[in-house]
Design an enzyme around this catalytic site. Structure first.
Site, PDB file in Angstrom:
ATOM      1  N   CYS A   2      33.314  45.603  25.846  1.00 22.24           N
ATOM      2  CA  CYS A   2      33.158  45.127  24.448  1.00 22.24           C
ATOM      3  C   CYS A   2      33.955  45.696  23.903  1.00 22.24           C
ATOM      4  O   CYS A   2      35.278  45.326  23.885  1.00 22.24           O
ATOM      5  CB  CYS A   2      32.319  46.320  23.779  1.00 22.24           C
ATOM      6  SG  CYS A   2      31.267  46.979  24.945  1.00 22.24           S
ATOM      7  N   ARG A  27      35.582  39.153  25.847  1.00 20.91           N
ATOM      8  CA  ARG A  27      35.265  40.657  26.252  1.00 20.91           C
ATOM      9  C   ARG A  27      33.566  41.128  26.107  1.00 20.91           C
ATOM     10  O   ARG A  27      34.047  42.176  27.348  1.00 20.91           O
ATOM     11  CB  ARG A  27      35.947  42.136  25.688  1.00 20.91           C
ATOM     12  CG  ARG A  27      37.344  41.095  25.055  1.00 20.91           C
ATOM     13  CD  ARG A  27      37.735  42.112  23.732  1.00 20.91           C
ATOM     14  NE  ARG A  27      37.684  44.077  24.364  1.00 20.91           N
ATOM     15  CZ  ARG A  27      39.048  44.525  24.648  1.00 20.91           C
ATOM     16  NH1 ARG A  27      40.444  43.695  24.885  1.00 20.91           N
ATOM     17  NH2 ARG A  27      38.582  45.849  25.786  1.00 20.91           N
ATOM     18  N   TRP A  74      29.094  44.313  25.432  1.00 20.52           N
ATOM     19  CA  TRP A  74      28.801  43.820  27.069  1.00 20.52           C
ATOM     20  C   TRP A  74      28.212  44.776  27.802  1.00 20.52           C
ATOM     21  O   TRP A  74      28.598  46.278  27.799  1.00 20.52           O
ATOM     22  CB  TRP A  74      30.342  43.313  28.000  1.00 20.52           C
ATOM     23  CG  TRP A  74      30.128  43.068  29.039  1.00 20.52           C
ATOM     24  CD1 TRP A  74      29.731  41.892  29.702  1.00 20.52           C
ATOM     25  CD2 TRP A  74      30.112  44.097  31.012  1.00 20.52           C
ATOM     26  NE1 TRP A  74      29.884  41.917  31.810  1.00 20.52           N
ATOM     27  CE2 TRP A  74      29.997  43.231  31.753  1.00 20.52           C
ATOM     28  CE3 TRP A  74      29.901  45.267  30.726  1.00 20.52           C
ATOM     29  CZ2 TRP A  74      29.683  43.137  32.729  1.00 20.52           C
ATOM     30  CZ3 TRP A  74      30.073  45.732  31.819  1.00 20.52           C
ATOM     31  CH2 TRP A  74      29.695  45.160  33.159  1.00 20.52           C
ATOM     32  N   ASN A  99      33.285  51.435  22.345  1.00 26.22           N
ATOM     33  CA  ASN A  99      34.111  50.395  23.521  1.00 26.22           C
ATOM     34  C   ASN A  99      34.128  51.565  24.553  1.00 26.22           C
ATOM     35  O   ASN A  99      34.886  52.092  24.434  1.00 26.22           O
ATOM     36  CB  ASN A  99      35.131  49.842  23.466  1.00 26.22           C
ATOM     37  CG  ASN A  99      35.083  49.031  24.609  1.00 26.22           C
ATOM     38  OD1 ASN A  99      34.305  48.750  25.451  1.00 26.22           O
ATOM     39  ND2 ASN A  99      36.526  48.659  24.627  1.00 26.22           N
ATOM     40  N   GLY A 100      32.930  51.204  25.758  1.00 28.58           N
ATOM     41  CA  GLY A 100      33.681  52.187  26.961  1.00 28.58           C
ATOM     42  C   GLY A 100      32.486  53.274  27.503  1.00 28.58           C
ATOM     43  O   GLY A 100      31.221  52.770  26.853  1.00 28.58           O
ATOM     44  N   GLU A 482      40.073  32.981  46.418  1.00 27.95           N
ATOM     45  CA  GLU A 482      39.959  32.593  44.871  1.00 27.95           C
ATOM     46  C   GLU A 482      39.038  31.501  44.444  1.00 27.95           C
ATOM     47  O   GLU A 482      38.471  31.273  43.035  1.00 27.95           O
ATOM     48  CB  GLU A 482      41.645  32.580  44.256  1.00 27.95           C
ATOM     49  CG  GLU A 482      41.952  32.723  42.719  1.00 27.95           C
ATOM     50  CD  GLU A 482      41.568  33.142  42.336  1.00 27.95           C
ATOM     51  OE1 GLU A 482      40.383  33.871  42.321  1.00 27.95           O
ATOM     52  OE2 GLU A 482      41.455  32.763  40.451  1.00 27.95           O
ATOM     53  N   LYS A 486      36.306  31.378  41.755  1.00 26.85           N
ATOM     54  CA  LYS A 486      36.228  30.054  40.609  1.00 26.85           C
ATOM     55  C   LYS A 486      34.539  29.623  40.621  1.00 26.85           C
ATOM     56  O   LYS A 486      34.280  29.540  39.490  1.00 26.85           O
ATOM     57  CB  LYS A 486      37.783  29.863  40.827  1.00 26.85           C
ATOM     58  CG  LYS A 486      38.220  29.646  39.483  1.00 26.85           C
ATOM     59  CD  LYS A 486      39.314  30.612  39.249  1.00 26.85           C
ATOM     60  CE  LYS A 486      38.441  31.667  39.187  1.00 26.85           C
ATOM     61  NZ  LYS A 486      39.378  32.563  38.818  1.00 26.85           N
ATOM     62  N   GLU A 489      31.911  31.772  39.793  1.00 30.20           N
ATOM     63  CA  GLU A 489      31.386  32.848  38.559  1.00 30.20           C
ATOM     64  C   GLU A 489      31.456  32.143  37.044  1.00 30.20           C
ATOM     65  O   GLU A 489      30.879  31.715  36.414  1.00 30.20           O
ATOM     66  CB  GLU A 489      33.109  33.311  38.297  1.00 30.20           C
ATOM     67  CG  GLU A 489      34.280  32.843  37.274  1.00 30.20           C
ATOM     68  CD  GLU A 489      34.871  34.234  37.687  1.00 30.20           C
ATOM     69  OE1 GLU A 489      37.070  33.647  37.426  1.00 30.20           O
ATOM     70  OE2 GLU A 489      35.361  35.016  37.511  1.00 30.20           O
ATOM     71  N   HIS A 505      32.596  32.469  64.475  1.00 25.73           N
ATOM     72  CA  HIS A 505      31.703  34.093  65.345  1.00 25.73           C
ATOM     73  C   HIS A 505      30.659  33.356  64.104  1.00 25.73           C
ATOM     74  O   HIS A 505      30.443  35.166  63.716  1.00 25.73           O
ATOM     75  CB  HIS A 505      33.303  34.920  64.791  1.00 25.73           C
ATOM     76  CG  HIS A 505      34.256  34.496  66.095  1.00 25.73           C
ATOM     77  ND1 HIS A 505      34.220  34.451  67.150  1.00 25.73           N
ATOM     78  CD2 HIS A 505      35.402  34.438  65.423  1.00 25.73           C
ATOM     79  CE1 HIS A 505      35.084  34.704  67.804  1.00 25.73           C
ATOM     80  NE2 HIS A 505      35.988  34.044  66.565  1.00 25.73           N
ATOM     81  N   LYS A 603      35.811  39.851  30.763  1.00 28.71           N
ATOM     82  CA  LYS A 603      37.260  38.935  30.611  1.00 28.71           C
ATOM     83  C   LYS A 603      38.097  40.740  31.004  1.00 28.71           C
ATOM     84  O   LYS A 603      38.642  41.086  31.793  1.00 28.71           O
ATOM     85  CB  LYS A 603      37.850  38.618  29.296  1.00 28.71           C
ATOM     86  CG  LYS A 603      39.309  37.812  29.298  1.00 28.71           C
ATOM     87  CD  LYS A 603      40.047  37.061  30.097  1.00 28.71           C
ATOM     88  CE  LYS A 603      41.446  36.765  30.837  1.00 28.71           C
ATOM     89  NZ  LYS A 603      40.682  35.517  32.085  1.00 28.71           N
TER      90      LYS A 603
HETATM   91  C1  AGP Z   1      38.360  36.386  37.440  1.00 27.70           C
HETATM   92  O1  AGP Z   1      38.149  34.704  37.266  1.00 27.70           O
HETATM   93  C2  AGP Z   1      37.936  37.116  36.998  1.00 27.70           C
HETATM   94  N1  AGP Z   1      37.362  37.234  35.710  1.00 27.70           N
HETATM   95  C3  AGP Z   1      37.809  38.492  37.181  1.00 27.70           C
HETATM   96  O2  AGP Z   1      37.722  38.424  38.811  1.00 27.70           O
HETATM   97  C4  AGP Z   1      39.226  39.376  37.056  1.00 27.70           C
HETATM   98  O3  AGP Z   1      40.474  39.125  37.958  1.00 27.70           O
HETATM   99  C5  AGP Z   1      39.445  41.174  37.119  1.00 27.70           C
HETATM  100  O4  AGP Z   1      38.122  41.660  36.669  1.00 27.70           O
HETATM  101  C6  AGP Z   1      40.497  41.999  36.812  1.00 27.70           C
HETATM  102  O5  AGP Z   1      40.913  41.399  36.229  1.00 27.70           O
HETATM  103  P1  AGP Z   1      42.363  41.976  35.632  1.00 27.70           P
HETATM  104  O6  AGP Z   1      43.563  40.847  35.529  1.00 27.70           O
HETATM  105  O7  AGP Z   1      42.689  42.135  33.735  1.00 27.70           O
HETATM  106  O8  AGP Z   1      42.739  43.292  35.421  1.00 27.70           O
END
Ligand code: AGP
Length: 608
Positions: A2, A27, A74, A99-100, A482, A486, A489, A505, A603
């Site tokens: 958050c 966040r 969040w 936050n936490g 990756e 992408k 997500e 396989h 994020k």
């Molecule tokens: C990436 O597109 C993601 N949002 C996510 O996988 C991110 O890379 C992951 O949460 C790690 O975050 P960081 O690099 O801030 O540690």
């Protein structure tokens, strides 16, 4: 996950608090709220959904106040709802944002229920407000109440609290969750992210775990874990508004994709010189330490983990070292054996990812040679707690989907592979070749970005499907992973990645006309084998979109063969990432998803 913000000022703070929430919305963005001290009462506004809705409520109600706290959420404990949105309150007196995660919240809730406190939310955070109220009612000051509360909390927290009976002060506390103070003009601020305060000040104090601080409009006092008054260093950081605005782009993600040439330039700038890597770019003494490294342990999450998987290959071929790589969330639980002279490497854009931080703290208790982090935020917990570090200098990344943070991590990891190779006196000619190639990388990325129009043409095909398969071999398998991450997500299309040789396989059973297959085919010693794998897909009716070296030719029937610019093979993973980012972006755009803030994500993942 958050975002929290607090302000004590000589002017009205409602607007600046909401603007701060907007900056931190990446966040967490499932609900938002604000509590504003109005001397005889506290205005309490909360909304389900994005900060914009809270802003609209503020415009209607126009609450005036010079002291307040605000939050963008969040959800962890309890669904996204107005009741679960912060600030939480106790007896119309104490209001808090948090936050936490409070790990022992069930026990503490039981304790408070026995003291006749009733709970209006399903959150773990609400108990903090009740606990503060409980201690205030026993005649303690707010500062003492915060210490008494902290003594009972297990877990991670950044808290800001206000009390109806005090219209001058805010109390904040930090433990394992980022929190900083901003020193403004005739105002003191606090937030979980410097971005939230970037428009208001360039002077920040990063609180340490265990710290509690009291802020008024003209002064602040900081106390450490033992309640001893302490001075903490003031850092000057310029967070320009340019870096945090979208400019001409529709989304931050789009802007961040097209910023990559400059971002990569900033990562390598001042770190390579002549025909080799410069000394000590990871911190004083790092070059000497690299001479001793015999093994590397990488720990990271998500996209950052993919960067680590690519780098493992570079550590093998350039530094001639074995690498073990783990998901940060798994590492501590596999009882890791630590070989002599092993270097512990973390990779994180934010530097605040709870699993990665926990892994670092665990590793520091083990017998590692040193810890080193690759990070984009110099002031982050990970950077401060690692022995050595290098900053990717990508500039703030606001889009939840990591783009420039990933490619700059790769560039920084290449610098690490070269530095270790130099320390171990390995491969001088190869080092020179890679350093030269690194210098031309920004131009090649610029050229790669020109593929946008071609990718826009094929995006509708992918956007109309519910699944996609990404294929790559060797060092391109993590890039395929990756690409799949992408796409899923931001477009919510189900996507998986496989090393192409694994197709037969099992996954080959999935291939039909509804399964677009996106393949990476650079020139390599296994290019021919990869092409055979792709033929297997074609023979079963799969539509192929192949990003390939200009020398590779193949008939992809209804799909498309897209020729990539030439680049040194070792750096091609960086180049081949770019079209996959653009493809995900364009597909998500067609599907109308919330690209910068995809559902359920955040994020900075500051909970384990
Ligand atoms: C990436 O597109 C993601 N949002 C996510 O996988 C991110 O890379 C992951 O949460 C790690 O975050 P960081 O690099 O801030 O540690």
């Amino acid at each position: 996950m958050c975002g929290i913000i607090a302000a004590a000022s000589n002017r009205n703070v409602g607007k600046l608090l909401v603007q701060g929430l907007h900056k931190m919305e990446y966040r967490g963005y499932d609900s938002a709220g604000i509590a504003l001290h109005q001397k005889d009462q506290i205005a309490h506004l909360r909304t389900l959904g994005k900060v914009k809705l809270l802003e609209e409520k503020m415009i209607q109600e126009k609450p005036k106040s010079k002291l307040g706290i605000a939050h963008t959420r969040w959800a962890t404990h309890g669904e996204p709802s107005e009741e679960n949105a912060h600030p939480h309150k106790s007896n119309e007196r104490v209001y808090i944002v948090h936050n936490g995660i409070i790990e022992n919240y069930l026990d503490l809730k039981d304790f408070l229920k026995k003291k006749n406190y009733s709970f209006l939310s399903q959150t773990d955070s609400e108990l903090i407000a009740h606990m503060l109220d409980y201690f205030l009612n026993q005649g303690n000051s707010m500062l003492d109440s915060m210490y008494l509360t902290k003594d009972r909390l297990d877990g991670a927290y950044a808290i800001a609290a206000i009390d109806l009976e005090d219209d001058q002060n805010i109390i904040v506390a930090r433990n394992k969750s980022p929190l900083l103070i901003g020193i403004g003009i005739e105002e003191l601020l606090a937030a979980s992210d410097p971005l939230a305060l970037g428009q208001l000040t360039n002077e920040f104090i990063f609180l340490e775990d265990g710290d509690v601080a009291e802020l008024s409009s003209d002064s602040y006092s900081i106390y450490d874990i033992n309640k001893k008054k302490v001075e903490r260093e003031i850092s000057k950081i310029d967070i320009s508004s340019q870096a945090t605005s979208k400019g001409e782009y529709k989304h931050f993600m789009e802007k961040e994709i097209y910023e990559q040439p400059e971002a990569i330039l900033n990562t390598i700038d001042g770190r390579v010189g002549g025909d080799d890597i410069l000394e000590n770019i990871f911190g004083l003494g790092s070059s000497e330490m690299f001479e001793r490294v015999k093994r590397i342990q990488i720990v990271a999450c998500g996209t950052s983990l993919h960067a680590g998987r690519v780098a493992a290959n570079w550590f093998s071929s350039i530094s001639e070292l074995p690498t073990q790589i783990d998901y940060a969330s798994e590492y501590r639980y596999r009882n890791p054996h630590v070989d002599e002279d092993s270097l512990f490497v973390t990779i994180s854009q934010s530097g605040e990812t709870a699993d990665t931080l926990a892994a670092l703290r665990y590793a520091k208790e083990k017998d590692y040679l040193s810890s080193l982090c690759i990070c984009n935020v110099p002031t982050s917990s990970l950077a401060r707690e690692s022995d050595y570090s290098i900053f990717t200098n990508a500039g703030p990344e606001i889009g939840v989907a990591s783009t420039k943070a990933f490619t700059t991590q790769l560039a920084a990891l290449m610098l690490l592979a070269l530095s270790i190779a130099k320390g171990r006196k390995k491969n001088p000619k190869l080092r020179t070749r890679v350093v030269t190639a690194l210098r031309s990388l920004p131009d090649i990325i610029e050229e790669t970005l020109k593929l946008k129009e071609t990718i826009i043409e094929l995006a509708p095909e992918v956007a109309s499907k519910d699944n996609a398969l990404f294929l790559g071999r060797g060092i391109f398998y993590p890039i395929a992973k990756e690409g799949a991450l992408k796409l899923k997500e931001i477009s919510y299309i189900h996507a998986e990645a496989y090393p192409a040789g694994e197709l037969k396989h099992g996954p080959l059973a999935l291939i039909d006309e509804n399964m677009p297959v996106i393949a990476l085919a650079p020139e390599s010693e296994i290019a021919e084998k990869l092409i055979s794998n792709l033929e297997e897909v074609k023979a079963r009716g799969g539509t192929l979109y192949v990003f390939s070296d200009p020398t590779i030719s193949m008939d992809v029937k209804s799909g498309k063969l897209i020729k990539m610019p030439k680049c040194d093979f070792l750096l091609t993973p960086i180049i081949y990432t770019i079209p996959l980012q653009i493809l995900s972006y364009e597909v998500a755009l067609l599907r109308g998803t919330d690209i910068d803030q995809p559902r359920n994500l955040a994020k900075s993942v500051t909970v384990e």
